[in-house]
Design an enzyme around this catalytic site. Structure first.
Site, PDB file in Angstrom:
ATOM      1  N   ASN A  19       0.854  -1.197   0.000  1.00  0.00           N
ATOM      2  CA  ASN A  19       0.000   0.000   0.000  1.00  0.00           C
ATOM      3  C   ASN A  19       0.890   1.247   0.000  1.00  0.00           C
ATOM      4  O   ASN A  19       1.689   1.439   0.917  1.00  0.00           O
ATOM      5  CB  ASN A  19      -0.888  -0.054   1.253  1.00  0.00           C
ATOM      6  CG  ASN A  19      -1.854   1.108   1.313  1.00  0.00           C
ATOM      7  OD1 ASN A  19      -1.481   2.246   1.019  1.00  0.00           O
ATOM      8  ND2 ASN A  19      -3.088   0.849   1.679  1.00  0.00           N
ATOM      9  N   HIS A  58       0.922   6.121   1.742  1.00  0.00           N
ATOM     10  CA  HIS A  58       1.760   6.976   2.603  1.00  0.00           C
ATOM     11  C   HIS A  58       2.789   7.783   1.814  1.00  0.00           C
ATOM     12  O   HIS A  58       3.261   8.815   2.275  1.00  0.00           O
ATOM     13  CB  HIS A  58       2.453   6.134   3.681  1.00  0.00           C
ATOM     14  CG  HIS A  58       1.445   5.427   4.536  1.00  0.00           C
ATOM     15  ND1 HIS A  58       0.681   6.084   5.460  1.00  0.00           N
ATOM     16  CD2 HIS A  58       1.055   4.141   4.557  1.00  0.00           C
ATOM     17  CE1 HIS A  58      -0.137   5.215   6.030  1.00  0.00           C
ATOM     18  NE2 HIS A  58       0.072   4.036   5.503  1.00  0.00           N
ATOM     19  N   HIS A  92      -5.686   3.791  -2.128  1.00  0.00           N
ATOM     20  CA  HIS A  92      -7.042   4.059  -1.634  1.00  0.00           C
ATOM     21  C   HIS A  92      -7.441   5.467  -2.064  1.00  0.00           C
ATOM     22  O   HIS A  92      -6.880   6.443  -1.575  1.00  0.00           O
ATOM     23  CB  HIS A  92      -7.024   3.928  -0.098  1.00  0.00           C
ATOM     24  CG  HIS A  92      -8.372   4.076   0.540  1.00  0.00           C
ATOM     25  ND1 HIS A  92      -8.561   3.888   1.885  1.00  0.00           N
ATOM     26  CD2 HIS A  92      -9.583   4.383   0.040  1.00  0.00           C
ATOM     27  CE1 HIS A  92      -9.837   4.092   2.184  1.00  0.00           C
ATOM     28  NE2 HIS A  92     -10.475   4.398   1.083  1.00  0.00           N
ATOM     29  N   ARG A 139      -9.604   7.999  -1.435  1.00  0.00           N
ATOM     30  CA  ARG A 139     -10.567   8.354  -0.381  1.00  0.00           C
ATOM     31  C   ARG A 139     -11.466   9.499  -0.838  1.00  0.00           C
ATOM     32  O   ARG A 139     -11.084  10.313  -1.677  1.00  0.00           O
ATOM     33  CB  ARG A 139      -9.814   8.789   0.881  1.00  0.00           C
ATOM     34  CG  ARG A 139      -9.165   7.659   1.650  1.00  0.00           C
ATOM     35  CD  ARG A 139      -8.565   8.210   2.931  1.00  0.00           C
ATOM     36  NE  ARG A 139      -9.611   8.680   3.824  1.00  0.00           N
ATOM     37  CZ  ARG A 139     -10.082   7.977   4.850  1.00  0.00           C
ATOM     38  NH1 ARG A 139      -9.582   6.791   5.142  1.00  0.00           N
ATOM     39  NH2 ARG A 139     -11.040   8.474   5.596  1.00  0.00           N
ATOM     40  N   ARG A 161      -7.242  12.533   0.983  1.00  0.00           N
ATOM     41  CA  ARG A 161      -6.161  12.972   1.884  1.00  0.00           C
ATOM     42  C   ARG A 161      -4.789  12.444   1.463  1.00  0.00           C
ATOM     43  O   ARG A 161      -3.776  12.937   1.892  1.00  0.00           O
ATOM     44  CB  ARG A 161      -6.466  12.581   3.328  1.00  0.00           C
ATOM     45  CG  ARG A 161      -6.411  11.117   3.605  1.00  0.00           C
ATOM     46  CD  ARG A 161      -6.442  10.835   5.086  1.00  0.00           C
ATOM     47  NE  ARG A 161      -7.751  11.067   5.675  1.00  0.00           N
ATOM     48  CZ  ARG A 161      -8.180  10.432   6.754  1.00  0.00           C
ATOM     49  NH1 ARG A 161      -7.405   9.560   7.365  1.00  0.00           N
ATOM     50  NH2 ARG A 161      -9.368  10.664   7.238  1.00  0.00           N
ATOM     51  N   GLU A 190      -8.606   0.554  -3.496  1.00  0.00           N
ATOM     52  CA  GLU A 190      -9.592   0.524  -2.409  1.00  0.00           C
ATOM     53  C   GLU A 190     -10.577   1.662  -2.615  1.00  0.00           C
ATOM     54  O   GLU A 190     -10.159   2.803  -2.865  1.00  0.00           O
ATOM     55  CB  GLU A 190      -8.903   0.710  -1.066  1.00  0.00           C
ATOM     56  CG  GLU A 190      -8.056  -0.466  -0.673  1.00  0.00           C
ATOM     57  CD  GLU A 190      -7.354  -0.216   0.649  1.00  0.00           C
ATOM     58  OE1 GLU A 190      -7.695   0.741   1.360  1.00  0.00           O
ATOM     59  OE2 GLU A 190      -6.454  -0.989   0.955  1.00  0.00           O
ATOM     60  N   THR A 236      -8.524   3.049   8.146  1.00  0.00           N
ATOM     61  CA  THR A 236      -9.713   2.185   8.127  1.00  0.00           C
ATOM     62  C   THR A 236      -9.799   1.401   9.442  1.00  0.00           C
ATOM     63  O   THR A 236      -8.910   0.619   9.757  1.00  0.00           O
ATOM     64  CB  THR A 236      -9.631   1.221   6.918  1.00  0.00           C
ATOM     65  OG1 THR A 236      -9.160   1.953   5.796  1.00  0.00           O
ATOM     66  CG2 THR A 236     -10.977   0.616   6.610  1.00  0.00           C
ATOM     67  N   GLU A 258     -10.927  -9.541   2.096  1.00  0.00           N
ATOM     68  CA  GLU A 258      -9.696  -9.175   2.794  1.00  0.00           C
ATOM     69  C   GLU A 258     -10.058  -9.073   4.272  1.00  0.00           C
ATOM     70  O   GLU A 258     -10.939  -8.286   4.654  1.00  0.00           O
ATOM     71  CB  GLU A 258      -9.135  -7.848   2.280  1.00  0.00           C
ATOM     72  CG  GLU A 258      -7.868  -7.482   3.060  1.00  0.00           C
ATOM     73  CD  GLU A 258      -7.005  -6.461   2.344  1.00  0.00           C
ATOM     74  OE1 GLU A 258      -7.036  -6.395   1.105  1.00  0.00           O
ATOM     75  OE2 GLU A 258      -6.289  -5.733   3.054  1.00  0.00           O
ATOM     76  N   HIS A 287      -3.973  -4.863   7.298  1.00  0.00           N
ATOM     77  CA  HIS A 287      -4.107  -3.794   8.279  1.00  0.00           C
ATOM     78  C   HIS A 287      -3.220  -4.019   9.509  1.00  0.00           C
ATOM     79  O   HIS A 287      -3.341  -5.019  10.201  1.00  0.00           O
ATOM     80  CB  HIS A 287      -5.546  -3.565   8.753  1.00  0.00           C
ATOM     81  CG  HIS A 287      -5.703  -2.148   9.255  1.00  0.00           C
ATOM     82  ND1 HIS A 287      -6.035  -1.098   8.439  1.00  0.00           N
ATOM     83  CD2 HIS A 287      -5.468  -1.615  10.466  1.00  0.00           C
ATOM     84  CE1 HIS A 287      -6.032   0.007   9.138  1.00  0.00           C
ATOM     85  NE2 HIS A 287      -5.680  -0.265  10.375  1.00  0.00           N
TER      86      HIS A 287
HETATM   87  N1  PXP Z   1      -5.789  -3.358   3.462  1.00  0.00           N
HETATM   88  C1  PXP Z   1      -6.802  -2.446   3.497  1.00  0.00           C
HETATM   89  C2  PXP Z   1      -8.128  -2.857   2.949  1.00  0.00           C
HETATM   90  C3  PXP Z   1      -6.578  -1.145   4.008  1.00  0.00           C
HETATM   91  O1  PXP Z   1      -7.592  -0.254   4.030  1.00  0.00           O
HETATM   92  C4  PXP Z   1      -5.287  -0.806   4.455  1.00  0.00           C
HETATM   93  C5  PXP Z   1      -4.994   0.577   4.941  1.00  0.00           C
HETATM   94  O2  PXP Z   1      -5.863   0.959   5.887  1.00  0.00           O
HETATM   95  C6  PXP Z   1      -4.276  -1.784   4.400  1.00  0.00           C
HETATM   96  C7  PXP Z   1      -4.562  -3.040   3.905  1.00  0.00           C
HETATM   97  C8  PXP Z   1      -2.874  -1.486   4.862  1.00  0.00           C
HETATM   98  O3  PXP Z   1      -2.862  -1.258   6.226  1.00  0.00           O
HETATM   99  P1  PXP Z   1      -1.484  -0.785   6.898  1.00  0.00           P
HETATM  100  O4  PXP Z   1      -1.144   0.535   6.303  1.00  0.00           O
HETATM  101  O5  PXP Z   1      -1.833  -0.699   8.350  1.00  0.00           O
HETATM  102  O6  PXP Z   1      -0.455  -1.834   6.602  1.00  0.00           O
END
Ligand code: PXP
Length: 335
Positions: free
Chosen positions: A7, A10, A43, A45, A49, A70, A101, A151, A192
């Protein structure tokens, strides 16, 4: 077969802090794939953001980058997703005030809306997933909703592990949900709050086929660099030799899925499963000059076999077969 999705939201957060163009999420998407990740997650959003519309458009248009987008159930976002056509969609709950999330979707309350959205994505040939909490009812509802994947939200487990609390009930919920999903022919992903430790715990659930990890990978990369951190995750499943060999092979999915089946078969033949400190990467598979696969015998494996079967000498035999979508393996340990 386990896959890693990174992901990269960031990266966009960091870029947005300056309101300029660096660091560029499109470059990040190409980079993580080059470093061995199987897909990227972004994602889009409602509050934009981090990832914005242009990022989404450009990342979805990249060649050779599998994109998992996402989205919330917001109709404007759904329309954009259908326009940008990512390879995969994961529908997530969204709440303006949340930092990230916070949990899975409420499938019961949103059943009708989700059914319509899933229908649209599937009609566009987009693999569709639902971000859900680990419980059996939600798996059954996911089946009724006709999604390809779920997921499982691993945030609770990750928090328990990080705060040294007992996580066995939560892990059990994830295990049971994964097993039921797989039985119902739904592909299982997890995401997550995952870091090295939680990912390692979850790699032992064989039904989980994909990990989507963001915050830890990007955060850890500040200190150790993206190449090293991505490699460390891949190293948790495959040995250095297997990774090296995979670089020479075009169909990496088939290569890793056969290795994965062989590792599973060995753990079953040994009778321990992935317990008693047996890890995926302890079991290595190599092919001889004629292409015949076999296990590499190392000190740890030898000791485990000798202790388990009270024998000194042994032979291992391995047979692997694969079809387009499946791999099977048979392992024999002979005294
Ligand atoms: N999977 C989903 C569906 C998410 O929404 C997120 C980010 O919230 C992640 C994975 C990645 O989570 P993290 O950044 O905590 O590794």
């Amino acid at each position: 077969m386990k896959r890693l999705g990174v992901n990269i939201d960031h990266i966009a957060t960091l870029r947005n802090a300056r309101g300029e163009k660096h660091p560029n999420p499109v470059f990040a998407a190409k980079k993580v794939i080059k470093l061995g990740a199987d897909s990227v997650t972004i994602h889009l959003r409602e509050d934009r953001r981090h990832i914005n519309d242009l990022d989404t458009k450009e990342i979805c248009a990249l060649n050779k980058v599998l994109v998992n987008l996402e989205v919330s159930m917001n109709s404007e976002i759904i329309k954009k997703a259908l326009r940008y056509k990512p390879n995969y969609i994961c529908i997530v709950p969204e709440n303006r005030k949340e930092i990230t999330t916070e949990g899975g979707l409420n499938l019961k309350d949103n059943y009708k809306k989700l059914k319509e959205i899933i229908f649209k994505f599937k009609k566009s040939n987009i693999r569709t997933s639902l971000f859900i909490n680990p419980n059996l009812n939600d798996i059954k509802l996911s089946k009724k909703l006709n999604v390809d994947c779920v997921e499982i939200h691993t945030g609770k487990l990750a928090n328990y592990v990080k705060s040294h609390k007992n996580f066995s009930s939560e892990l059990n919920r994830i295990k049971k949900s994964s097993k039921l999903a797989s039985k119902l022919d739904i592909e299982v992903h997890a995401g997550h709050g995952l870091d090295y430790k939680t990912t390692k715990i979850l790699t032992k659930i064989k039904e989980i086929e994909e990990f989507n990890i963001g915050h830890f990978i990007i955060g850890e990369s500040i200190f150790y660099g993206l190449p090293k951190v991505i490699k460390s995750f891949i190293n948790r499943v495959y040995s250095v030799r297997e990774q090296r060999e995979s670089n020479l092979i075009k169909n990496k999915v088939a290569f890793f899925s056969k290795r994965f089946a062989a590792k599973e078969a060995f753990a079953k033949a040994l009778g321990t499963g992935f317990r008693m400190k047996l890890n995926f990467k302890d079991i290595e598979v190599v092919n001889d000059k004629m292409g015949k696969p076999n296990y590499v015998t190392n000190k740890k494996i030898t000791k485990m076999i000798q202790n388990k079967f009270k024998i000194k000498k042994y032979n291992c035999f391995l047979s692997i077969s694969d079809e387009k979508k499946y791999s099977t393996a048979f392992a024999i340990i002979q005294s």
